[in-house]
Design an enzyme around this catalytic site. Structure first.
Site, PDB file in Angstrom:
ATOM      1  N   CYS A 144       0.814  -1.224   0.000  1.00 42.87           N
ATOM      2  CA  CYS A 144       0.000   0.000   0.000  1.00 42.87           C
ATOM      3  C   CYS A 144       0.847   1.275   0.000  1.00 42.87           C
ATOM      4  CB  CYS A 144      -0.945   0.015   1.190  1.00 42.87           C
ATOM      5  SG  CYS A 144      -2.059  -1.405   1.216  1.00 42.87           S
ATOM      6  N   ASN A 190     -10.048   0.092  -0.144  1.00 46.80           N
ATOM      7  CA  ASN A 190      -8.580   0.081  -0.125  1.00 46.80           C
ATOM      8  C   ASN A 190      -8.069  -0.489  -1.454  1.00 46.80           C
ATOM      9  OD1 ASN A 190      -5.861  -0.356   0.309  1.00 46.80           O
ATOM     10  ND2 ASN A 190      -6.113  -1.287   2.321  1.00 46.80           N
ATOM     11  N   HIS A 241      -3.322   7.164   2.708  1.00 43.25           N
ATOM     12  CA  HIS A 241      -3.748   5.864   2.201  1.00 43.25           C
ATOM     13  C   HIS A 241      -5.166   5.583   2.706  1.00 43.25           C
ATOM     14  CE1 HIS A 241      -3.984   1.751   1.142  1.00 43.25           C
ATOM     15  NE2 HIS A 241      -3.805   1.280   2.360  1.00 43.25           N
TER      16      HIS A 241
HETATM   17  O1  UT7 Z   1      -3.707  -1.117   3.814  1.00 43.32           O
HETATM   18  C1  UT7 Z   1      -3.297  -1.205   5.143  1.00 43.32           C
HETATM   19  C2  UT7 Z   1      -3.783  -2.420   5.708  1.00 43.32           C
HETATM   20  N1  UT7 Z   1      -5.131  -2.549   6.117  1.00 43.32           N
HETATM   21  C3  UT7 Z   1      -5.678  -1.878   7.119  1.00 43.32           C
HETATM   22  O2  UT7 Z   1      -5.172  -0.885   7.552  1.00 43.32           O
HETATM   23  C4  UT7 Z   1      -6.908  -2.453   7.736  1.00 43.32           C
HETATM   24  C5  UT7 Z   1      -6.784  -2.383   9.234  1.00 43.32           C
HETATM   25  N2  UT7 Z   1      -7.872  -3.004   9.990  1.00 43.32           N
HETATM   26  C6  UT7 Z   1      -9.157  -2.667   9.902  1.00 43.32           C
HETATM   27  O3  UT7 Z   1      -9.550  -1.866   9.080  1.00 43.32           O
HETATM   28  C7  UT7 Z   1     -10.093  -3.266  10.917  1.00 43.32           C
HETATM   29  O4  UT7 Z   1      -9.340  -3.942  11.908  1.00 43.32           O
HETATM   30  C8  UT7 Z   1     -11.145  -4.245  10.335  1.00 43.32           C
HETATM   31  C9  UT7 Z   1     -12.163  -3.460   9.527  1.00 43.32           C
HETATM   32  C10 UT7 Z   1     -10.443  -5.289   9.484  1.00 43.32           C
HETATM   33  C11 UT7 Z   1     -11.906  -4.951  11.474  1.00 43.32           C
HETATM   34  O5  UT7 Z   1     -12.479  -4.003  12.318  1.00 43.32           O
HETATM   35  P1  UT7 Z   1     -12.287  -4.126  13.909  1.00 43.32           P
HETATM   36  O6  UT7 Z   1     -13.080  -3.065  14.506  1.00 43.32           O
HETATM   37  O7  UT7 Z   1     -10.811  -4.118  14.170  1.00 43.32           O
HETATM   38  O8  UT7 Z   1     -12.939  -5.539  14.208  1.00 43.32           O
HETATM   39  P2  UT7 Z   1     -12.283  -6.827  14.839  1.00 43.32           P
HETATM   40  O9  UT7 Z   1     -11.271  -7.424  13.914  1.00 43.32           O
HETATM   41  O10 UT7 Z   1     -11.851  -6.516  16.231  1.00 43.32           O
HETATM   42  O11 UT7 Z   1     -13.528  -7.793  14.869  1.00 43.32           O
HETATM   43  C12 UT7 Z   1     -14.688  -7.464  15.621  1.00 43.32           C
HETATM   44  C13 UT7 Z   1     -15.728  -8.543  15.340  1.00 43.32           C
HETATM   45  C14 UT7 Z   1     -15.184  -9.957  15.377  1.00 43.32           C
HETATM   46  O12 UT7 Z   1     -16.141 -10.763  16.007  1.00 43.32           O
HETATM   47  P3  UT7 Z   1     -15.958 -11.253  17.539  1.00 43.32           P
HETATM   48  O13 UT7 Z   1     -14.679 -12.051  17.523  1.00 43.32           O
HETATM   49  O14 UT7 Z   1     -15.861  -9.998  18.325  1.00 43.32           O
HETATM   50  O15 UT7 Z   1     -17.180 -12.055  17.770  1.00 43.32           O
HETATM   51  C15 UT7 Z   1     -15.096 -10.360  13.923  1.00 43.32           C
HETATM   52  O16 UT7 Z   1     -15.278 -11.734  13.724  1.00 43.32           O
HETATM   53  O17 UT7 Z   1     -16.264  -8.357  14.027  1.00 43.32           O
HETATM   54  C16 UT7 Z   1     -16.243  -9.600  13.324  1.00 43.32           C
HETATM   55  N3  UT7 Z   1     -16.102  -9.347  11.914  1.00 43.32           N
HETATM   56  C17 UT7 Z   1     -17.137  -9.134  11.097  1.00 43.32           C
HETATM   57  N4  UT7 Z   1     -18.451  -9.093  11.321  1.00 43.32           N
HETATM   58  C18 UT7 Z   1     -19.247  -8.820  10.277  1.00 43.32           C
HETATM   59  C19 UT7 Z   1     -14.959  -9.248  11.193  1.00 43.32           C
HETATM   60  N5  UT7 Z   1     -15.256  -8.984   9.916  1.00 43.32           N
HETATM   61  C20 UT7 Z   1     -16.586  -8.904   9.827  1.00 43.32           C
HETATM   62  C21 UT7 Z   1     -17.473  -8.651   8.764  1.00 43.32           C
HETATM   63  N6  UT7 Z   1     -18.795  -8.616   9.047  1.00 43.32           N
HETATM   64  N7  UT7 Z   1     -17.055  -8.412   7.524  1.00 43.32           N
END
Ligand code: UT7
Length: 322
Positions: free
Chosen positions: A113, A279, A249
């Site tokens: 990225c 992204n 980004h």
């Molecule tokens: O290009 C540079 C690289 N990329 C980034 O910078 C991305 C960085 N990360 C993010 O944008 C975020 O961490 C995400 C959008 C990927 C995830 O958001 P989060 O607020 O960090 O959520 P989390 O990973 O802590 O997950 C929270 C919950 C989990 O469930 P439990 O374990 O709490 O029951 C996940 O399983 O959300 C769940 N979850 C989803 N639920 C519905 C993860 N993905 C999804 C989804 N739909 N698509």
């Protein structure tokens, strides 16, 4: 000529739009969850026959046209991409052939990225040394091809696209400075664990797909993007008040908001395309720049800070007068 200056920008997004509601039918997610946690509403996906070079060509032609520069007048082509058409030749070589800029230096840069920021910094160094007079710098990706469309934690985040700039030697800046970094210790937090020399294990479902520890990457991204902004401003004896536009980004709107808050930068001065582009990896910064140049927000003479963070980890920034 001591400096390099962006003459014009270009951008291209594939025709097909994938909305959050479409993803509801593909994985266990909801349109609201995606919107609330990422700010993404839709992303563009390349057609099956459409390659990274196809996207790069469209963006490059638009930038060349806007700059009123003939392809033959380009003496350096750099394409930042993680998703090249072939193992080799580079996308830059293919693009050179399509544009007809035969003979000039052409190579790809792989910094995921952060790739465009790396590529623009490299072009700036070439121009400052006098080795190059006019460069075409492109960020282009078909990231959809390395996404596991059954993995809801990654497939909602990415899209395809390309952005390009034409950069020329100039007496006045132009590009004021750039800063590039990497830290390979964190590679397994965001990677595609497959490749030419380690092999493609086709028996494993995640063989050539993005694997990411989302929340760890999130925290790293916010801290790093605010730190790199301060670093480049301090080195240039400037403050955040001197910045007209931050073009970060575009990974997640919450990352943009948290970074702006840490920098005490009003959100009105942050270019945000995440809702419609998602992204697009190396394409995200030049695409966002192109949008803001074309809609008239970024004007000639404005001070603009480009910054990115990505797999590797890699991160970097370019400070410029547009
Ligand atoms: O290009 C540079 C690289 N990329 C980034 O910078 C991305 C960085 N990360 C993010 O944008 C975020 O961490 C995400 C959008 C990927 C995830 O958001 P989060 O607020 O960090 O959520 P989390 O990973 O802590 O997950 C929270 C919950 C989990 O469930 P439990 O374990 O709490 O029951 C996940 O399983 O959300 C769940 N979850 C989803 N639920 C519905 C993860 N993905 C999804 C989804 N739909 N698509």
């Amino acid at each position: 000529m001591k400096y390099s200056k962006i003459l014009a920008t270009g951008g291209y997004l594939p025709e097909k739009v994938l909305r959050n509601a479409d993803l509801e039918k593909m994985v266990a997610t909801s349109a609201e969850w995606i919107w609330e946690r990422t700010g993404i509403e839709e992303r563009h996906i390349a057609a099956p026959q459409e390659t990274t070079c196809d996207l790069a060509e469209q963006a490059a032609r638009q930038a060349l046209q806007a700059a009123a520069v003939e392809p033959a007048a380009i003496d350096l082509i750099i394409v930042a991409t993680t998703t090249p058409d072939y193992i080799f030749p580079s996308v830059a070589s293919q693009l050179q052939e399509r544009l007809g800029s035969y003979g000039c230096a052409a190579f790809d840069v792989q910094a995921v990225c952060t790739g465009f920021v790396y590529a623009l910094s490299i072009a700036d160094q070439f121009i400052r040394t006098g080795a190059t007079r006019r460069a075409l710098v492109v960020g282009a990706e078909t990231f959809s091809r390395i996404i596991n469309w059954q993995d809801r934690s990654t497939c909602i985040l990415f899209g395809d696209g390309a952005g390009a700039v034409v950069v020329e030697a100039a007496d006045e800046p132009g590009i004021l400075s750039s800063r590039l970094h990497a830290d390979g210790r964190h590679r397994e937090l965001l990677w595609v664990p497959a490749g030419v020399s380690t092999g493609y294990d086709t028996t494993r479902q995640n063989a050539a797909y993005v694997a990411m520890s989302g929340s760890e990457v999130f925290k790293f991204a916010v801290n790093t993007l605010s730190r790199i902004a301060r670093e480049i401003l301090e080195a240039s004896r400037m403050t955040i008040a001197d910045i007209d536009w931050l073009v970060p980004h575009q990974a997640n709107e919450r990352i943009l908001v948290a970074t702006a808050r840490k920098l005490h930068l009003p959100l009105e001065r942050v270019i945000n395309t995440v809702s419609t582009h998602a992204n697009t990896s190396a394409a995200s910064v030049p695409l966002a720049l192109d949008v803001a140049v074309r809609d008239g927000r970024i004007q000639r003479g404005d001070t603009v800070l480009l910054e990115a963070f990505g797999g590797g980890f890699t991160w970097g920034a370019v400070l410029l007068n547009y």
